[in-house]
Design a protein around this motif. Structure first.
Motif, short mmCIF file in Angstrom:
data_model
loop_
_atom_site.label_atom_id
_atom_site.label_comp_id
_atom_site.label_asym_id
_atom_site.label_seq_id
_atom_site.Cartn_x
_atom_site.Cartn_y
_atom_site.Cartn_z
N ASP A 90 -11.64 18.24 3.45
CA ASP A 90 -12.14 19.61 3.36
C ASP A 90 -11.53 20.42 4.48
O ASP A 90 -11.61 20.02 5.65
N ALA A 91 -10.97 21.57 4.14
CA ALA A 91 -10.41 22.46 5.17
C ALA A 91 -11.55 23.15 5.90
O ALA A 91 -12.54 23.56 5.30
N ILE A 92 -11.39 23.28 7.21
CA ILE A 92 -12.37 23.95 8.07
C ILE A 92 -11.68 25.16 8.69
O ILE A 92 -10.61 25.05 9.28
N TYR A 93 -12.31 26.32 8.54
CA TYR A 93 -11.80 27.56 9.12
C TYR A 93 -12.84 28.14 10.06
O TYR A 93 -14.02 28.16 9.73
N PRO A 94 -12.42 28.64 11.24
CA PRO A 94 -13.38 29.32 12.10
C PRO A 94 -13.83 30.61 11.45
O PRO A 94 -13.18 31.11 10.52
N GLY A 95 -14.92 31.17 11.94
CA GLY A 95 -15.52 32.35 11.33
C GLY A 95 -14.67 33.60 11.32
O GLY A 95 -14.86 34.47 10.49
N ASN A 96 -13.70 33.71 12.21
CA ASN A 96 -12.91 34.93 12.32
C ASN A 96 -11.91 35.05 11.17
O ASN A 96 -10.95 34.30 11.10
N SER A 97 -12.12 35.99 10.28
CA SER A 97 -11.27 36.13 9.11
C SER A 97 -9.85 36.59 9.45
O SER A 97 -8.92 36.33 8.70
N ALA A 98 -9.64 37.26 10.59
CA ALA A 98 -8.30 37.68 10.98
C ALA A 98 -7.40 36.47 11.20
O ALA A 98 -6.22 36.47 10.83
N ARG A 99 -7.94 35.41 11.76
CA ARG A 99 -7.17 34.19 11.99
C ARG A 99 -6.88 33.46 10.67
O ARG A 99 -5.89 32.76 10.57
N HIS A 100 -7.74 33.62 9.67
CA HIS A 100 -7.50 32.98 8.37
C HIS A 100 -6.15 33.39 7.82
O HIS A 100 -5.40 32.57 7.29
N ALA A 101 -5.82 34.66 7.94
CA ALA A 101 -4.54 35.16 7.42
C ALA A 101 -3.37 34.50 8.14
O ALA A 101 -2.34 34.21 7.52
N LEU A 102 -3.50 34.26 9.45
CA LEU A 102 -2.44 33.60 10.20
C LEU A 102 -2.22 32.17 9.69
O LEU A 102 -1.09 31.74 9.50
N TYR A 103 -3.30 31.44 9.47
CA TYR A 103 -3.18 30.07 8.97
C TYR A 103 -2.56 30.07 7.57
O TYR A 103 -1.66 29.28 7.28
N ASP A 104 -3.04 30.96 6.71
CA ASP A 104 -2.51 31.02 5.34
C ASP A 104 -1.04 31.42 5.32
O ASP A 104 -0.26 30.88 4.54
N ALA A 105 -0.66 32.33 6.19
CA ALA A 105 0.74 32.78 6.23
C ALA A 105 1.68 31.64 6.60
O ALA A 105 2.84 31.62 6.17
N HIS A 106 1.18 30.70 7.39
CA HIS A 106 2.02 29.58 7.81
C HIS A 106 1.75 28.30 7.01
O HIS A 106 2.36 27.27 7.26
N GLY A 107 0.82 28.37 6.06
CA GLY A 107 0.59 27.28 5.11
C GLY A 107 -0.06 26.03 5.68
O GLY A 107 0.36 24.92 5.33
N TYR A 108 -1.07 26.20 6.53
CA TYR A 108 -1.80 25.02 7.01
C TYR A 108 -3.25 25.38 7.29
O TYR A 108 -3.61 26.55 7.39
N SER A 109 -4.08 24.36 7.41
CA SER A 109 -5.50 24.53 7.71
C SER A 109 -5.72 24.35 9.21
O SER A 109 -5.08 23.49 9.83
N PRO A 110 -6.66 25.09 9.79
CA PRO A 110 -6.97 24.90 11.20
C PRO A 110 -7.49 23.49 11.48
O PRO A 110 -7.19 22.91 12.52
N ALA A 111 -8.24 22.94 10.54
CA ALA A 111 -8.75 21.58 10.68
C ALA A 111 -9.05 21.03 9.29
O ALA A 111 -9.30 21.79 8.36
#
Length: 133
Positions: free
Chosen positions: A5-26
């Motif tokens: 299961d992918a885990i994303y921190p609450g800040n949605s601005a950072r979600h776009a950075l992870y998606d742009a580079h094609g990986y999950s934060p955790a």
């Protein structure tokens, strides 16, 4: 539960950075959390100006990912850090690291010298155990 299961921190601005580079934060797999390398990036993805600023921000970014998974620094089992100039940087890093890992038992730690970190000078990745309720 899915195998991972992918885990994303609450800040949605950072979600776009992870998606742009094609990986999950955790990724959570069973009772383990595998956290991608965290750097000293601001919300827009740009690096902090100083090495100490990058270190502080990298630990803050790591903390946000851990919290999103219900973990803390106490749950970290293994740490890997990557440094562009380890000899000069480790004396600056160590006091910050000691704030987050102040006492035994310490997690395992591997520090690696590298030549490139996409505009950053430190990257930290961890494996943590997910606490049981």
């Amino acid at each position: 539960m899915a195998q991972r299961d992918a885990i994303y921190p609450g800040n949605s601005a950072r979600h776009a950075l992870y998606d742009a580079h094609g990986y999950s934060p955790a990724v959570r797999s069973g009772d383990l959390l595998f956290v991608s390398g965290q750097v000293g990036s601001r919300e827009d993805g740009s690096p902090e100006d100083s090495y100490l600023g990058q270190v502080e921000r990298a630990f803050a970014n790591l903390e946000a990912v851990l919290q999103a998974a219900g973990c803390s620094f106490d749950d970290i089992i293994d740490v890997t850090t990557f440094h562009t100039d380890p000899e000069a940087q480790l004396p600056i890093l160590m006091p910050v690291k000691e704030r987050f890992f102040p006492e035994r038992p310490f997690p395992t730690w591997t520090a690696v010298g590298v030549t490139w970190l996409a505009g950053f000078d430190l990257e930290i990745k961890v494996i943590a155990r997910i606490p049981t309720a």
